[in-house]
Design a protein around this motif. Sequence first.
Motif, mmCIF file in Angstrom:
data_model
loop_
_atom_site.group_PDB
_atom_site.id
_atom_site.type_symbol
_atom_site.label_atom_id
_atom_site.label_comp_id
_atom_site.label_asym_id
_atom_site.label_seq_id
_atom_site.Cartn_x
_atom_site.Cartn_y
_atom_site.Cartn_z
ATOM 1 N N ILE A 287 -11.316 2.437 -10.696
ATOM 2 C CA ILE A 287 -10.251 2.186 -9.708
ATOM 3 C C ILE A 287 -10.378 3.096 -8.486
ATOM 4 N N TYR B 65 -10.003 2.013 -4.775
ATOM 5 C CA TYR B 65 -8.696 1.729 -4.176
ATOM 6 C C TYR B 65 -8.069 2.976 -3.547
ATOM 7 N N LYS C 123 0.841 -1.184 0.000
ATOM 8 C CA LYS C 123 0.000 0.000 0.000
ATOM 9 C C LYS C 123 0.883 1.243 0.000
ATOM 10 N N ASP D 201 -4.731 1.718 -1.927
ATOM 11 C CA ASP D 201 -4.815 0.374 -1.357
ATOM 12 C C ASP D 201 -4.153 -0.676 -2.236
ATOM 13 N N ASN D 202 -3.727 -0.283 -3.420
ATOM 14 C CA ASN D 202 -3.054 -1.200 -4.335
ATOM 15 C C ASN D 202 -2.223 -0.382 -5.303
#
Length: 813
Positions: free
Chosen positions: A96, A99, A2, A65-66
């Motif tokens: 996206i 995220y 992360k 988060d990614n």
Amino acid sequence: MKIIAKKVRQFIGYKNGLIKPIFKIDDNQNISPISLEEYPNSGHIFFSDYELLDNDIKEEIFLMDNCFFISEDNNYEDKKTESGACKKRINYNTRISSYFKNIEPTKFIPIYTNSFSIQNNEVDFPENIKSKIFFLKNKTKLFGPFERNGKELKAINFKEFEENFNDQLFLNFIEDYERKYDTSTIFEIILEEASNFIFSDNEGFEYLEDFKFFIDSKIGIAIDFTPVASLHKWALEKLEQSSPSISPFLKEIKNISSSAISSAENLKWKKYIDYLETIKNEEVEIENLVKLLFNKKFIKETIDTSEIEKLNKKIENIENDLKLKDNANLALIDANRTLKDKLKEEKSKVKENSKVDAIRFPNLFKVLDIENEINEIEKILIEKITSSNLKKENERLSVRIEILDEEIKKKQEELRGVEDSVKKIKDIFDRTASEHTAKLQEAKTYNDLLNGIEILPNKDKKKVSEIIKANIISLNPDITAKKYILEIKERLSSQGREYSFNDVANIIITINQTFITIIAGAPGVGKTSLVEKLSKSYGLNEDYGYLEIACAKGWTSSKDLIGFFNPLTNKFQPAKTKLREALKKSEENPNAPYLVLLDEANLSPIEHYWSDFIKLADSNYSRKIKISDDEEIQFGDGFRFVATINHDYTTEALSNRLIDRAAIIQLDKTNIITDDSTINIDSICNFKEVENIFTETQKWQTEETLIKDTFNKIKERLESNHTILISPRKEIAIYKYCKVATGLLEGNSYVALDYAICQHILPLINGRGESFQKLLEGLKSDLNDKGMTKSEKLLTKIIERGKVLKHFRYIYY
């Protein structure tokens, strides 16, 4: 992985912009800063729809988060010289956006160095503060959390963020925080206590990891931050009526404050009482006190209008009286001048009879001498007027002094800020000085070669090629491992070092079995001198068998430790460490021990400059190292490295790869008899023969199953949920140690396993949270049950140091 990132700016006239990654969080929740090199050319990421991000994420700092959506910009090479060009880009869209998340307001709170006033609730340079929530710091303390409105500072109200987060833990925190502290409380925290929870990004900006840690751990002092005017209004509402004088008023407040229903009310009463105590100490009349409080806005909108009018009328009357007195004084001065002029006229008329007998004509003498009396009266009147003027001037100057004092305080805060910046710059320079020196030396070498200057002075070739032969002797047939340990213990004692039998045995066995042994401990416990004195006890010296290498900051590869092949001279250029010569000596004396001390080894990452040796730490590898295409050295089996390390901000952390191959011995402070003792031993015991006397013991053969069962239970506990993984390499090293040390060390059946756990297993500890603490507490209980006191003692220190912030890791002293 992360990423914590922050918004930078939107391009003018476009919906695109830039963001800046500042921290990365790995799968074990370890936080580390992101280097600028990871995101050329300015540490930024190009963001294709900055407007949409700004709409989705309200705060400056946010969580990605990614990272799968971070891509390379194919046109980067063509436009890398342009302003805002980035090698990495994110094509942001609604697919996206899930995220990208707002970070809880308690986490990653920015810390600013800015001059501010706690008394006036103001910050001096608000334009430098970009975040809604922030902390402020000075040289020693941290204050906050704040929000601001222009220059005005306010305690943060976490309730404002309630609608944006569904996390129940955070909502519970808000409810508990509001109940205890309401919206007018800040905290004063000593920087030293908070250092483990402050992270710096690649530009030196600081962030507080999680404010909840401090509340849960009760770190810091709560301070009420209510503005004075609001505080007084609040107090009067609580009191409903005020007393006619300060003393009864204070007594009444103190009685009420003792029955406050919450800690937040307690803080408000304390602050209010402090203000009133200050006023009481001024000892002024009640009328002037009320006027003073009113002018300072202490009691604005709380006093009856008729009272204020009476006070204003009284002030006006006093001012009028003063004017009348001043006018009367001036009239007297004018009358005095007139009288003086008439007296001069009379004196001129009777000049010839100016000498009067004071005894015969006393009344006439008094009349003629009236000038002196008039002068005295005039002098008194002038003094009175001057005194009045001086008093007014003094009052004016007092106000000016107060203003100047405030300006001085601001300048002092600015000066402290500058001093802090200078100190940071100096620290950075000191840390990189050795690296720059090494690069300059390397550049000088190439420059000398290009100019035809010899790098090394001419030496006697015969002397260089001469290898010293060690005086190796065989052991007496009747010597045992225990006798050998006792002899080394006695030799250390004769040099001023007193260690227990078990500690000496552990050092000897560990160094014999491990290619690199790491010695840790607090500064001053004698890590370096222990290795030096141990080498003398073995009969080793600088001519043969012992080499001390002072490691330096900035070492990056084996060329700093051994040397490198110089393509300009087509020769091998040895390093100043003399390690190559030591390896050659060991090659000529393969049956002799050889100790190489890497002193202050972790000033640079060990696995970088020691990389050529790291694979040789496994016993199944031949003790052979390739120096260059034309040279290979097969050094002896008794060749060992011993590294001493410290643990502070100037040193590097040990990598998992190195810890897996090394044993870490923690050295406690010993009784030092003298540091001047010497010992002269001119013979060296055959390493193979010494190794052969440390064989599998009888007690191991009888206790093997019991010890292995105990170790397997410890291993199963630590490896539950993949918390701590113990490699086969570590397991082999532990059993190899226990086979020799069980029964040889003094104590119960588990004393050898106790030492092995300390040196091989506890250094693997690194984790966070309540569950990790419970795992360690369970391990501590297992160690206690088996009487493994050494490991239990060290584990207790690890738990105690980590339990406040729920971050547990191996401690080096």
